[in-house]
Design a protein around this motif. Structure first.
Motif, PDB file in Angstrom:
ATOM      1  N   LEU A  18       1.091  -4.616  18.372  1.00 45.84           N
ATOM      2  CA  LEU A  18       2.203  -5.493  17.990  1.00 45.84           C
ATOM      3  C   LEU A  18       3.524  -4.760  18.151  1.00 45.84           C
ATOM      4  CD1 LEU A  18       3.236  -8.137  16.583  1.00 45.84           C
ATOM      5  CD2 LEU A  18       3.011  -6.858  14.449  1.00 45.84           C
ATOM      6  N   MET A  19       3.580  -3.536  17.686  1.00 46.68           N
ATOM      7  CA  MET A  19       4.810  -2.752  17.833  1.00 46.68           C
ATOM      8  C   MET A  19       5.164  -2.557  19.297  1.00 46.68           C
ATOM      9  SD  MET A  19       4.683   0.086  14.821  1.00 46.68           S
ATOM     10  CE  MET A  19       6.421   0.508  15.011  1.00 46.68           C
ATOM     11  N   ASP A  20       4.164  -2.254  20.131  1.00 46.09           N
ATOM     12  CA  ASP A  20       4.411  -2.069  21.561  1.00 46.09           C
ATOM     13  C   ASP A  20       4.890  -3.358  22.214  1.00 46.09           C
ATOM     14  OD1 ASP A  20       3.628   0.565  21.342  1.00 46.09           O
ATOM     15  OD2 ASP A  20       1.595   0.188  22.095  1.00 46.09           O
ATOM     16  N   THR A  21       4.199  -4.449  21.937  1.00 47.53           N
ATOM     17  CA  THR A  21       4.509  -5.727  22.564  1.00 47.53           C
ATOM     18  C   THR A  21       5.907  -6.221  22.201  1.00 47.53           C
ATOM     19  OG1 THR A  21       2.180  -6.343  22.592  1.00 47.53           O
ATOM     20  CG2 THR A  21       3.771  -8.144  22.774  1.00 47.53           C
ATOM     21  N   LEU A  22       6.268  -6.070  20.935  1.00 47.41           N
ATOM     22  CA  LEU A  22       7.582  -6.536  20.468  1.00 47.41           C
ATOM     23  C   LEU A  22       8.650  -5.456  20.556  1.00 47.41           C
ATOM     24  CD1 LEU A  22       6.475  -8.621  17.360  1.00 47.41           C
ATOM     25  CD2 LEU A  22       6.987  -9.429  19.676  1.00 47.41           C
ATOM     26  N   ASP A  23       8.290  -4.297  21.082  1.00 46.69           N
ATOM     27  CA  ASP A  23       9.193  -3.160  21.219  1.00 46.69           C
ATOM     28  C   ASP A  23       9.866  -2.826  19.889  1.00 46.69           C
ATOM     29  OD1 ASP A  23      10.380  -1.075  22.616  1.00 46.69           O
ATOM     30  OD2 ASP A  23      12.130  -2.278  23.170  1.00 46.69           O
ATOM     31  N   LEU A  24       9.050  -2.746  18.843  1.00 47.00           N
ATOM     32  CA  LEU A  24       9.552  -2.443  17.509  1.00 47.00           C
ATOM     33  C   LEU A  24       9.586  -0.942  17.288  1.00 47.00           C
ATOM     34  CD1 LEU A  24       7.511  -5.013  15.382  1.00 47.00           C
ATOM     35  CD2 LEU A  24       9.860  -5.240  16.206  1.00 47.00           C
ATOM     36  N   ARG A  25      10.616  -0.481  16.636  1.00 44.47           N
ATOM     37  CA  ARG A  25      10.697   0.922  16.242  1.00 44.47           C
ATOM     38  C   ARG A  25      10.116   1.112  14.848  1.00 44.47           C
ATOM     39  NH1 ARG A  25      14.465   4.267  13.626  1.00 44.47           N
ATOM     40  NH2 ARG A  25      14.225   6.417  14.292  1.00 44.47           N
ATOM     41  N   THR A  26      10.258   0.075  14.000  1.00 51.10           N
ATOM     42  CA  THR A  26       9.799   0.156  12.613  1.00 51.10           C
ATOM     43  C   THR A  26       9.009  -1.100  12.258  1.00 51.10           C
ATOM     44  OG1 THR A  26      11.742   1.441  12.013  1.00 51.10           O
ATOM     45  CG2 THR A  26      10.544   0.417  10.212  1.00 51.10           C
ATOM     46  N   LEU A  27       7.913  -0.906  11.539  1.00 55.47           N
ATOM     47  CA  LEU A  27       7.110  -2.007  11.017  1.00 55.47           C
ATOM     48  C   LEU A  27       6.898  -1.726   9.535  1.00 55.47           C
ATOM     49  CD1 LEU A  27       5.471  -4.564  11.688  1.00 55.47           C
ATOM     50  CD2 LEU A  27       3.517  -3.061  12.131  1.00 55.47           C
ATOM     51  N   THR A  28       7.180  -2.729   8.694  1.00 48.00           N
ATOM     52  CA  THR A  28       7.086  -2.565   7.247  1.00 48.00           C
ATOM     53  C   THR A  28       6.200  -3.643   6.657  1.00 48.00           C
ATOM     54  OG1 THR A  28       9.318  -1.655   7.197  1.00 48.00           O
ATOM     55  CG2 THR A  28       8.430  -2.428   5.109  1.00 48.00           C
ATOM     56  N   ALA A  29       5.375  -3.231   5.685  1.00 46.31           N
ATOM     57  CA  ALA A  29       4.517  -4.169   4.969  1.00 46.31           C
ATOM     58  C   ALA A  29       4.539  -3.812   3.492  1.00 46.31           C
ATOM     59  CB  ALA A  29       3.091  -4.098   5.497  1.00 46.31           C
ATOM     60  N   ASP A  30       4.598  -4.810   2.633  1.00 46.35           N
ATOM     61  CA  ASP A  30       4.465  -4.604   1.193  1.00 46.35           C
ATOM     62  C   ASP A  30       3.064  -5.040   0.794  1.00 46.35           C
ATOM     63  OD1 ASP A  30       7.075  -3.824   1.225  1.00 46.35           O
ATOM     64  OD2 ASP A  30       7.841  -5.485   0.040  1.00 46.35           O
ATOM     65  N   THR A  31       2.414  -4.235  -0.035  1.00 50.65           N
ATOM     66  CA  THR A  31       1.023  -4.510  -0.384  1.00 50.65           C
ATOM     67  C   THR A  31       0.698  -3.969  -1.769  1.00 50.65           C
ATOM     68  OG1 THR A  31      -1.240  -4.343   0.446  1.00 50.65           O
ATOM     69  CG2 THR A  31       0.126  -2.384   0.647  1.00 50.65           C
ATOM     70  N   ASP A  32      -0.523  -4.209  -2.200  1.00 53.10           N
ATOM     71  CA  ASP A  32      -0.981  -3.629  -3.464  1.00 53.10           C
ATOM     72  C   ASP A  32      -1.851  -2.411  -3.153  1.00 53.10           C
ATOM     73  OD1 ASP A  32      -3.478  -4.574  -2.657  1.00 53.10           O
ATOM     74  OD2 ASP A  32      -3.411  -6.302  -3.978  1.00 53.10           O
ATOM     75  N   GLY A  33      -2.371  -1.812  -4.175  1.00 51.10           N
ATOM     76  CA  GLY A  33      -3.149  -0.591  -4.010  1.00 51.10           C
ATOM     77  C   GLY A  33      -4.415  -0.762  -3.205  1.00 51.10           C
ATOM     78  N   ASP A  34      -4.963  -1.975  -3.143  1.00 50.10           N
ATOM     79  CA  ASP A  34      -6.204  -2.199  -2.396  1.00 50.10           C
ATOM     80  C   ASP A  34      -6.043  -1.891  -0.912  1.00 50.10           C
ATOM     81  OD1 ASP A  34      -7.426  -2.987  -4.733  1.00 50.10           O
ATOM     82  OD2 ASP A  34      -7.202  -5.134  -4.332  1.00 50.10           O
ATOM     83  N   ALA A  35      -4.850  -2.108  -0.352  1.00 44.15           N
ATOM     84  CA  ALA A  35      -4.641  -1.905   1.080  1.00 44.15           C
ATOM     85  C   ALA A  35      -3.796  -0.678   1.401  1.00 44.15           C
ATOM     86  CB  ALA A  35      -3.989  -3.149   1.686  1.00 44.15           C
ATOM     87  N   ALA A  36      -3.250  -0.020   0.397  1.00 47.31           N
ATOM     88  CA  ALA A  36      -2.351   1.112   0.643  1.00 47.31           C
ATOM     89  C   ALA A  36      -3.040   2.214   1.450  1.00 47.31           C
ATOM     90  CB  ALA A  36      -1.809   1.654  -0.671  1.00 47.31           C
ATOM     91  N   ASP A  37      -4.293   2.507   1.167  1.00 43.80           N
ATOM     92  CA  ASP A  37      -4.998   3.551   1.917  1.00 43.80           C
ATOM     93  C   ASP A  37      -5.187   3.186   3.377  1.00 43.80           C
ATOM     94  OD1 ASP A  37      -5.166   5.403  -0.131  1.00 43.80           O
ATOM     95  OD2 ASP A  37      -7.116   4.683  -0.812  1.00 43.80           O
ATOM     96  N   PHE A  38      -5.418   1.905   3.653  1.00 48.12           N
ATOM     97  CA  PHE A  38      -5.521   1.470   5.049  1.00 48.12           C
ATOM     98  C   PHE A  38      -4.228   1.806   5.797  1.00 48.12           C
ATOM     99  CE2 PHE A  38      -3.832  -1.795   7.889  1.00 48.12           C
ATOM    100  CZ  PHE A  38      -4.631  -1.568   8.994  1.00 48.12           C
ATOM    101  N   TYR A  39      -3.098   1.466   5.212  1.00 51.59           N
ATOM    102  CA  TYR A  39      -1.817   1.734   5.869  1.00 51.59           C
ATOM    103  C   TYR A  39      -1.590   3.239   6.013  1.00 51.59           C
ATOM    104  CZ  TYR A  39      -0.555  -3.171   5.754  1.00 51.59           C
ATOM    105  OH  TYR A  39      -0.521  -4.531   5.971  1.00 51.59           O
ATOM    106  N   ARG A  40      -1.942   4.007   5.008  1.00 55.83           N
ATOM    107  CA  ARG A  40      -1.811   5.468   5.072  1.00 55.83           C
ATOM    108  C   ARG A  40      -2.637   6.019   6.238  1.00 55.83           C
ATOM    109  NH1 ARG A  40      -2.663   5.960  -0.102  1.00 55.83           N
ATOM    110  NH2 ARG A  40      -0.571   5.955  -0.898  1.00 55.83           N
ATOM    111  N   ARG A  41      -3.877   5.568   6.359  1.00 60.65           N
ATOM    112  CA  ARG A  41      -4.744   6.028   7.457  1.00 60.65           C
ATOM    113  C   ARG A  41      -4.228   5.573   8.821  1.00 60.65           C
ATOM    114  NH1 ARG A  41      -8.664   3.881   4.085  1.00 60.65           N
ATOM    115  NH2 ARG A  41      -9.032   2.203   5.571  1.00 60.65           N
ATOM    116  N   SER A  42      -3.445   4.509   8.837  1.00 61.26           N
ATOM    117  CA  SER A  42      -2.911   3.968  10.089  1.00 61.26           C
ATOM    118  C   SER A  42      -1.588   4.603  10.481  1.00 61.26           C
ATOM    119  CB  SER A  42      -2.733   2.451   9.961  1.00 61.26           C
ATOM    120  OG  SER A  42      -3.992   1.841   9.756  1.00 61.26           O
ATOM    121  N   GLY A  43      -1.145   5.611   9.723  1.00 63.54           N
ATOM    122  CA  GLY A  43       0.061   6.341  10.095  1.00 63.54           C
ATOM    123  C   GLY A  43       1.329   5.909   9.373  1.00 63.54           C
TER     124      GLY A  43
END
Length: 66
Positions: A18-43
């Motif tokens: 998605l970042m590549d296709t839309l040529d995004l420099r920054t991607l932000t998501a707000d979440t709860d603790g259940d998904a925070a580790d997924f985002y951490r592992r994803s960089g």
């Protein structure tokens, strides 16, 4: 949710594509603790943010060089 597809990198690959296709420099998501580790592992950098809910909330940000 299919457990046989869990932790194979599909969602992470979609976010990066998605970042590549839309040529995004920054991607932000707000979440709860259940998904925070997924985002951490994803960089993403993950920081707790104020919340009026009864659960902790996190802002997850992925920034890439152009």
């Amino acid at each position: 949710y299919r457990t046989d597809h869990a932790r194979q990198g599909h969602a992470r690959a979609l976010l990066h594509a998605l970042m590549d296709t839309l040529d995004l420099r920054t991607l932000t998501a707000d979440t709860d603790g259940d998904a925070a580790d997924f985002y951490r592992r994803s960089g993403f950098s993950v920081h707790e943010i104020p919340s009026s809910w009864d659960r902790r909330r996190y802002r997850c940000t992925l920034t890439r060089e152009r």
